[in-house]
Design an enzyme around this catalytic site. Sequence first.
Site, mmCIF file in Angstrom:
data_model
loop_
_atom_site.group_PDB
_atom_site.id
_atom_site.type_symbol
_atom_site.label_atom_id
_atom_site.label_comp_id
_atom_site.label_asym_id
_atom_site.label_seq_id
_atom_site.Cartn_x
_atom_site.Cartn_y
_atom_site.Cartn_z
ATOM 1 N N CYS A 192 0.781 -1.195 0.008
ATOM 2 C CA CYS A 192 -0.053 -0.072 0.245
ATOM 3 C C CYS A 192 0.806 1.146 0.079
ATOM 4 O O CYS A 192 1.847 1.234 0.819
ATOM 5 C CB CYS A 192 -0.879 -0.111 1.301
ATOM 6 S SG CYS A 192 -1.986 1.321 1.348
ATOM 7 N N GLU A 202 -8.717 -0.628 -3.399
ATOM 8 C CA GLU A 202 -9.170 0.899 -3.319
ATOM 9 C C GLU A 202 -10.567 1.309 -2.785
ATOM 10 O O GLU A 202 -10.966 2.335 -2.022
ATOM 11 C CB GLU A 202 -9.180 1.570 -4.715
ATOM 12 C CG GLU A 202 -7.698 1.395 -5.597
ATOM 13 C CD GLU A 202 -6.582 1.768 -4.724
ATOM 14 O OE1 GLU A 202 -5.424 1.332 -4.813
ATOM 15 O OE2 GLU A 202 -6.571 2.880 -3.991
ATOM 16 N N HIS A 205 -10.182 1.563 0.993
ATOM 17 C CA HIS A 205 -9.471 2.938 1.439
ATOM 18 C C HIS A 205 -10.538 3.949 1.748
ATOM 19 O O HIS A 205 -10.707 4.680 2.593
ATOM 20 C CB HIS A 205 -8.966 3.254 0.415
ATOM 21 C CG HIS A 205 -7.166 2.775 0.423
ATOM 22 N ND1 HIS A 205 -6.809 2.932 1.799
ATOM 23 C CD2 HIS A 205 -6.473 2.403 -0.463
ATOM 24 C CE1 HIS A 205 -5.385 2.452 1.662
ATOM 25 N NE2 HIS A 205 -5.328 2.023 0.244
HETATM 26 O O1 K2U Z 1 -2.099 2.296 -1.850
HETATM 27 C C1 K2U Z 1 -2.672 2.046 -2.882
HETATM 28 O O2 K2U Z 1 -3.748 1.973 -2.645
HETATM 29 C C2 K2U Z 1 -2.026 1.487 -4.161
HETATM 30 C C3 K2U Z 1 -1.679 0.147 -4.068
HETATM 31 C C4 K2U Z 1 -2.767 -0.639 -4.663
HETATM 32 C C5 K2U Z 1 -2.517 -2.072 -4.672
HETATM 33 C C6 K2U Z 1 -1.715 -2.865 -3.741
HETATM 34 C C7 K2U Z 1 -1.777 -4.298 -3.798
HETATM 35 C C8 K2U Z 1 -2.441 -4.960 -4.622
HETATM 36 C C9 K2U Z 1 -3.590 -4.197 -5.325
HETATM 37 C C10 K2U Z 1 -3.504 -2.916 -5.266
HETATM 38 C C11 K2U Z 1 -0.456 0.314 -4.738
HETATM 39 O O3 K2U Z 1 -0.742 -0.035 -6.372
HETATM 40 S S1 K2U Z 1 0.804 -0.818 -4.218
HETATM 41 C C12 K2U Z 1 1.924 -1.240 -5.637
HETATM 42 C C13 K2U Z 1 1.926 -1.882 -6.730
HETATM 43 C C14 K2U Z 1 2.240 -1.635 -7.829
HETATM 44 C C15 K2U Z 1 1.831 -2.686 -8.820
HETATM 45 C C16 K2U Z 1 1.319 -3.656 -8.594
HETATM 46 C C17 K2U Z 1 0.809 -4.012 -7.566
HETATM 47 C C18 K2U Z 1 0.929 -2.985 -6.428
HETATM 48 NI NI NI Z 2 -3.512 1.171 -0.462
#
Ligand code: K2U
Ligand code: NI
EC number: 3.5.1.88
Length: 183
Positions: A110, A154, A157
């Site tokens: 995250c 998301e 969140h």
């Molecule tokens: O913090 C966030 O909401 C963004 C996250 C979303 C996410 C994390 C894990 C699994 C699904 C969604 C960021 O994208 S974390 C970094 C990342 C980058 C590429 C692929 C997966 C996660």
């Molecule tokens: Ni997140």
Amino acid sequence: MLTTKDIIRDPDPMLRKKVAEIKEIDKETVDQLKEMREYLVNSQNEETAEKYGLRPGVGLAAPQIGLDKRMLAVYIEDGEGDIDHDFMLINPKVKSHSVTETYLPGGEGCLSVDEDIAGLVHRYQRIKVNAVDIEGNPVEIKAKGMLAVVLQHELDHLDGIMFYDRIDEDMPMEPKIGARPVE
Ligand SMILES: O=C(O)C[C@@H](Cc1ccccc1)[C@H](O)SCc1ccccc1
Ligand code: NI
């Protein structure tokens, strides 16, 4: 442009808030949502990410940049830099979902959590999401696989739920019966 310093980190109470429905899609709201998408685009461009020290992200929810607004952006490229999924959603809501669950075998991270937290995060394998786009048009998304996982991360969140809330404390690495890894 948004950079990593604009992203709120755990344990900021903003990340535990159930954020408010958007009543009016005004210019400020549209501009903010476009900035959230732009962060994701920039963070996946190697040169830009390097230049500005951006942590790569495929999704971003408004409370992560301190906004009490029910909106999120998803931007997922495939390995060759083609765009797989590109959404800016206002007032998104899960309308239906599969019984079958899925998970990323490597767990989740995250942008609002600096440390790595190991453990499987079980999500619905398929979901149907209704929302409104920046022009005010209704949007319906049927998602599976990685898009379903990112959307649910998301959407959580927006309700003040963090990915690690969904890791089983006793058996963090154990897939639930019937759960399938994301292909
Ligand atoms: O913090 C966030 O909401 C963004 C996250 C979303 C996410 C994390 C894990 C699994 C699904 C969604 C960021 O994208 S974390 C970094 C990342 C980058 C590429 C692929 C997966 C996660
Ligand atoms: Ni997140």
